[in-house]
Enzyme design. Sequence first.
Site, mmCIF file in Angstrom:
data_model
loop_
_atom_site.group_PDB
_atom_site.id
_atom_site.type_symbol
_atom_site.label_atom_id
_atom_site.label_comp_id
_atom_site.label_asym_id
_atom_site.label_seq_id
_atom_site.Cartn_x
_atom_site.Cartn_y
_atom_site.Cartn_z
ATOM 1 N N HIS A 267 7.450 18.156 -2.213
ATOM 2 C CA HIS A 267 7.177 16.957 -1.402
ATOM 3 C C HIS A 267 8.441 16.515 -0.655
ATOM 4 O O HIS A 267 9.036 15.473 -0.971
ATOM 5 C CB HIS A 267 6.692 15.872 -2.363
ATOM 6 C CG HIS A 267 5.949 14.745 -1.743
ATOM 7 N ND1 HIS A 267 6.417 14.061 -0.641
ATOM 8 C CD2 HIS A 267 4.763 14.180 -2.067
ATOM 9 C CE1 HIS A 267 5.544 13.109 -0.340
ATOM 10 N NE2 HIS A 267 4.534 13.164 -1.184
ATOM 11 N N GLU A 368 5.582 19.133 3.791
ATOM 12 C CA GLU A 368 5.580 19.625 2.415
ATOM 13 C C GLU A 368 4.851 20.957 2.300
ATOM 14 O O GLU A 368 3.655 21.021 2.587
ATOM 15 C CB GLU A 368 4.850 18.605 1.529
ATOM 16 C CG GLU A 368 5.240 17.169 1.780
ATOM 17 C CD GLU A 368 4.193 16.164 1.267
ATOM 18 O OE1 GLU A 368 3.554 16.421 0.247
ATOM 19 O OE2 GLU A 368 4.018 15.110 1.922
HETATM 20 O O1 LIG Z 1 2.607 7.608 -3.433
HETATM 21 P P1 LIG Z 1 2.650 9.017 -3.884
HETATM 22 O O2 LIG Z 1 1.769 9.300 -5.071
HETATM 23 O O3 LIG Z 1 4.061 9.485 -4.113
HETATM 24 O O4 LIG Z 1 2.078 9.900 -2.708
HETATM 25 C C1 LIG Z 1 2.599 9.807 -1.444
HETATM 26 C C2 LIG Z 1 1.797 10.633 -0.452
HETATM 27 O O5 LIG Z 1 2.067 11.988 -0.690
HETATM 28 C C3 LIG Z 1 1.491 12.869 0.270
HETATM 29 O O6 LIG Z 1 1.815 14.183 -0.079
HETATM 30 C C4 LIG Z 1 -0.001 12.731 0.249
HETATM 31 O O7 LIG Z 1 -0.583 13.577 1.200
HETATM 32 C C5 LIG Z 1 -0.381 11.284 0.488
HETATM 33 O O8 LIG Z 1 -1.783 11.136 0.375
HETATM 34 C C6 LIG Z 1 0.310 10.373 -0.525
HETATM 35 O O9 LIG Z 1 0.027 9.025 -0.201
#
Ligand SMILES: O=P(O)(O)OC[C@H]1O[C@@H](O)[C@H](O)[C@@H](O)[C@@H]1O
Length: 394
Positions: A267, A368
Amino acid sequence: MFITGTSSALHGARALGGASARPRVAARGNGRGGSAFWWVVNRRRARCLGSPAEAGQLLCMAARDNPPPNQTRSSLDVDSMASRLAAELHAPKVDENDVPGEPSEKAGKQMEGRNGLPYVLLTNEHTKQTAEVYLFGACVTSWKVRDAASEVLFLSDQAVFDRSTAIRGGIPVCFPQFGNQGNLPNHGFARSVDWKLDAIEMVEQLGASRCVLSLRSDDLPEEHRRLFPHKFRAQYRVTLNLRGLSCELKVTNEDASQDLKFTAGLHNYFKVRDIEKVRIFGCEGLEYMDKTAGNTMRREADGLASGLAINQHTDRVYREAPEEMAIFDSTALSVMKLNKRGFPDCTVWNPYGSQGSDPGWGGFVCVEPVVFHNEGVTLKPGETWTGSQELAAE
Ligand SMILES: O=P(O)(O)OC[C@H]1O[C@@H](O)[C@H](O)[C@@H](O)[C@@H]1O
């Protein structure tokens, strides 16, 4: 940046000298955005052509017509560019992760970070890059380039370092579930448990510093084992090499009889100066799942010659994205390049001020590498899957 960039010069060196060539630090690019943009545009044009020779020819022609800002037409050494490019395209690719390292204090050390949480400070003396890798979540929270003066990753001011939740920013590891499709918490549990530090090592031959972390199902808290009753071993290697930062995730099914199914992703939160002035290259024409529209499948326009702009809440999981993608930040005049393997898909996310967004949303974009579509990965007992990315920032 084929002419002056670190990446091409080193690929060239590798092609000529093979994997055992002494590492050398190539001349840096001029660090100016005009040149970076030139790289993106021409690389994209070259990709449309079939053979390396054609691609080389096109790049040379493009350079002649439109030299990067620090060079004049007459100063371009077109022949050497062309042979360097051909070497790059023909060179057998060495999987750096297969080259063993030796434990070394030169590569980095374990430190005490925020709230006493342990992290590894990795350093690369050749390129003067540094990275910080928290054992909690195996999260890379910082990667600095240009004599460790310039941060590439975004870390939220609201990031919490107390093990109560995943660290917001850097490069959280999403496993064994990417997103919220499944019975696990969003993006799985790997980003919110402690990983074990197995090694900090130097790969002298490649001029690379690396740390190796692992996570075994047997060491997970009971709540996660209950929701995910599978035996697995995950290994995560974070390497600072001569081109940039590489992250490799390996997962082995350690169950004797059951298949292991999962989705996963790295991510990346890339730091940008102004989200409105960012363009992402590599998504054009791809099919994607639009998470802002009830997971509807859509297709990106083909003619995104100047890249994808973010001007609304964007949450897209592209199917079969190209190996190489790039993010151009026209305000910072920088390009971040992403080269992925084993992760067929790619997510682009920015909350753009939508409800509950991080207040820093204008200062990052998430691109990502993920394995998500086509039911992710299925491993038979004993099988191993590998997904990796190489990041470079110019
Ligand atoms: O708030 P989190 O759980 O870290 O996720 C953040 C975002 O991460 C992204 O990878 C997703 O596609 C989104 O849908 C999500 O909102």
